[in-house]
Motif scaffolding. Structure first.
Motif, PDB file in Angstrom:
ATOM      1  N   SER A 215      -3.172  -5.485   3.476  1.00 33.13           N
ATOM      2  CA  SER A 215      -3.557  -6.822   3.928  1.00 33.13           C
ATOM      3  C   SER A 215      -2.307  -7.569   4.372  1.00 33.13           C
ATOM      4  O   SER A 215      -1.182  -7.142   4.098  1.00 33.13           O
ATOM      5  CB  SER A 215      -4.237  -7.574   2.781  1.00 33.13           C
ATOM      6  N   ALA A 216      -2.501  -8.679   5.048  1.00 27.48           N
ATOM      7  CA  ALA A 216      -1.356  -9.429   5.569  1.00 27.48           C
ATOM      8  C   ALA A 216      -0.357  -9.780   4.468  1.00 27.48           C
ATOM      9  O   ALA A 216       0.856  -9.676   4.654  1.00 27.48           O
ATOM     10  CB  ALA A 216      -1.832 -10.693   6.267  1.00 27.48           C
ATOM     11  N   ASP A 217      -0.860 -10.172   3.309  1.00 25.09           N
ATOM     12  CA  ASP A 217       0.025 -10.553   2.210  1.00 25.09           C
ATOM     13  C   ASP A 217       0.697  -9.349   1.563  1.00 25.09           C
ATOM     14  O   ASP A 217       1.717  -9.501   0.887  1.00 25.09           O
ATOM     15  CB  ASP A 217      -0.759 -11.325   1.140  1.00 25.09           C
ATOM     16  N   GLY A 218       0.129  -8.154   1.758  1.00 21.47           N
ATOM     17  CA  GLY A 218       0.688  -6.958   1.129  1.00 21.47           C
ATOM     18  C   GLY A 218       1.647  -6.187   2.002  1.00 21.47           C
ATOM     19  O   GLY A 218       2.272  -5.224   1.542  1.00 21.47           O
ATOM     20  N   GLN A 219       1.806  -6.587   3.257  1.00 19.99           N
ATOM     21  CA  GLN A 219       2.726  -5.891   4.162  1.00 19.99           C
ATOM     22  C   GLN A 219       4.166  -6.299   3.851  1.00 19.99           C
ATOM     23  O   GLN A 219       4.444  -7.461   3.600  1.00 19.99           O
ATOM     24  CB  GLN A 219       2.375  -6.216   5.609  1.00 19.99           C
TER      25      GLN A 219
ATOM     26  N   PHE B   2       8.742  -9.834   4.745  1.00 23.08           N
ATOM     27  CA  PHE B   2       7.662  -9.527   5.658  1.00 23.08           C
ATOM     28  C   PHE B   2       8.132  -8.528   6.713  1.00 23.08           C
ATOM     29  O   PHE B   2       9.307  -8.496   7.080  1.00 23.08           O
ATOM     30  CB  PHE B   2       7.152 -10.812   6.301  1.00 23.08           C
TER      31      PHE B   2
ATOM     32  N   TRP C 192       7.045 -14.975   8.828  1.00 23.71           N
ATOM     33  CA  TRP C 192       5.992 -15.018   7.824  1.00 23.71           C
ATOM     34  C   TRP C 192       4.765 -14.242   8.298  1.00 23.71           C
ATOM     35  O   TRP C 192       4.507 -14.115   9.504  1.00 23.71           O
ATOM     36  CB  TRP C 192       5.585 -16.457   7.541  1.00 23.71           C
ATOM     37  N   SER C 193       3.989 -13.759   7.346  1.00 20.31           N
ATOM     38  CA  SER C 193       2.760 -13.044   7.685  1.00 20.31           C
ATOM     39  C   SER C 193       1.625 -14.006   8.005  1.00 20.31           C
ATOM     40  O   SER C 193       0.599 -13.616   8.545  1.00 20.31           O
ATOM     41  CB  SER C 193       2.346 -12.135   6.522  1.00 20.31           C
ATOM     42  N   HIS C 194       1.793 -15.277   7.660  1.00 14.12           N
ATOM     43  CA  HIS C 194       0.764 -16.271   7.951  1.00 14.12           C
ATOM     44  C   HIS C 194       1.445 -17.556   8.410  1.00 14.12           C
ATOM     45  O   HIS C 194       2.628 -17.779   8.141  1.00 14.12           O
ATOM     46  CB  HIS C 194      -0.078 -16.568   6.705  1.00 14.12           C
TER      47      HIS C 194
END
Length: 252
Positions: A123-127, A148, A163-165
């Protein structure tokens, strides 16, 4: 006279034979050249991946057998078990693991090649982009960096990790929030320098520095800070290959 003309005819025949042989040789040479070009094209196509692999293996040539074994073990654990060193927990979204990439490169300039991993099958937070160094005295890998995966490395030791988000609610803004790190040779890790993002105001940025609180800054302050941290440092192009069984086994 007959002998003269006979000699002339023989000469012409030899010349003609020579010209024909020359023509045949040229055709043969052309065919060989075409074959060589086809082979070169195939080799160039293969080098799009193999050339990178060669670069990695060349860098790995500076490693001890213990270091290469440790790096292979890390890659094996990720590839087969989705397990990471030092108890790091990252999720797995079930995608093809070859979408991840790894490299062996002296990214921090300390004279030893580190193991670099771009882990994106999560997931985005896990990359994450991960850097490990092998410590001979401990016979183990040491974690230098986790950030990230969209990371840019500079030759002055600074890393910019996007950042991923994006928490911004500013419509039309193309600003990408990021964090800066810098390599600290004494502790052999990348230390936090600061992060910047936008939230709900155009042309206003929120900066958090090491040990400090979040403050509002404008574009001029942001530019001055980036010039101070990065300046004219050059970007480092890191050779990476897909995380596959074959590429892991090639690290020997």
């Amino acid at each position: 006279m007959k002998k003269y003309w006979l000699a002339v005819l023989l000469g012409v025949s030899v010349l003609a034979a020579g010209c024909k042989g020359s023509t045949d040789k040229t055709d043969t040479a052309r065919e060989a050249e075409a074959e060589n070009k086809e082979t070169e094209d195939q080799e160039k196509e293969a080098l799009k991946t193999d050339g990178t692999k060669d670069a990695i293996l060349a860098g790995a040539g500076t490693l001890s057998d213990a270091a290469k074994s440790a790096y292979r073990s890390v890659l094996d654990d990720i590839y087969y078990n989705q397990q990471f060193p030092n108890g790091l927990e990252l999720d797995y979204n079930g995608s093809d693991l070859s979408e991840n990439k790894y490299g062996v490169y002296d990214i921090d300039g300390d004279g030893r090649d580190e193991l670099l991993i771009a882990y994106t099958t999560a997931s985005a937070d896990g990359q994450m982009f991960l850097i490990y160094d092998f410590v001979e005295a401990l016979d183990a890998v040491h974690e230098e960096f986790t950030g990230f995966p969209a990371a840019t490395f500079y030759d002055n030791g600074v890393v910019r990790a996007d950042w991923s988000h994006d928490p911004s609610t500013v419509e039309g803004s193309d600003f990408q929030p990021f964090t800066l790190f810098i390599y600290d040779e004494e502790v052999n890790t990348y230390e936090f320098l600061g992060s910047v993002c936008q939230q709900d105001k155009p042309d206003v940025y929120y900066q958090t520095l090491a040990g400090g609180e979040e403050t509002e800054i404008d574009e001029t302050v942001l530019k001055d800070w980036l010039d101070f941290c990065i300046g004219d440092a050059g970007q480092i192009e890191v050779p990476m290959v897909e995380l596959t069984e074959e590429n892991i086994k090639a690290l020997k």
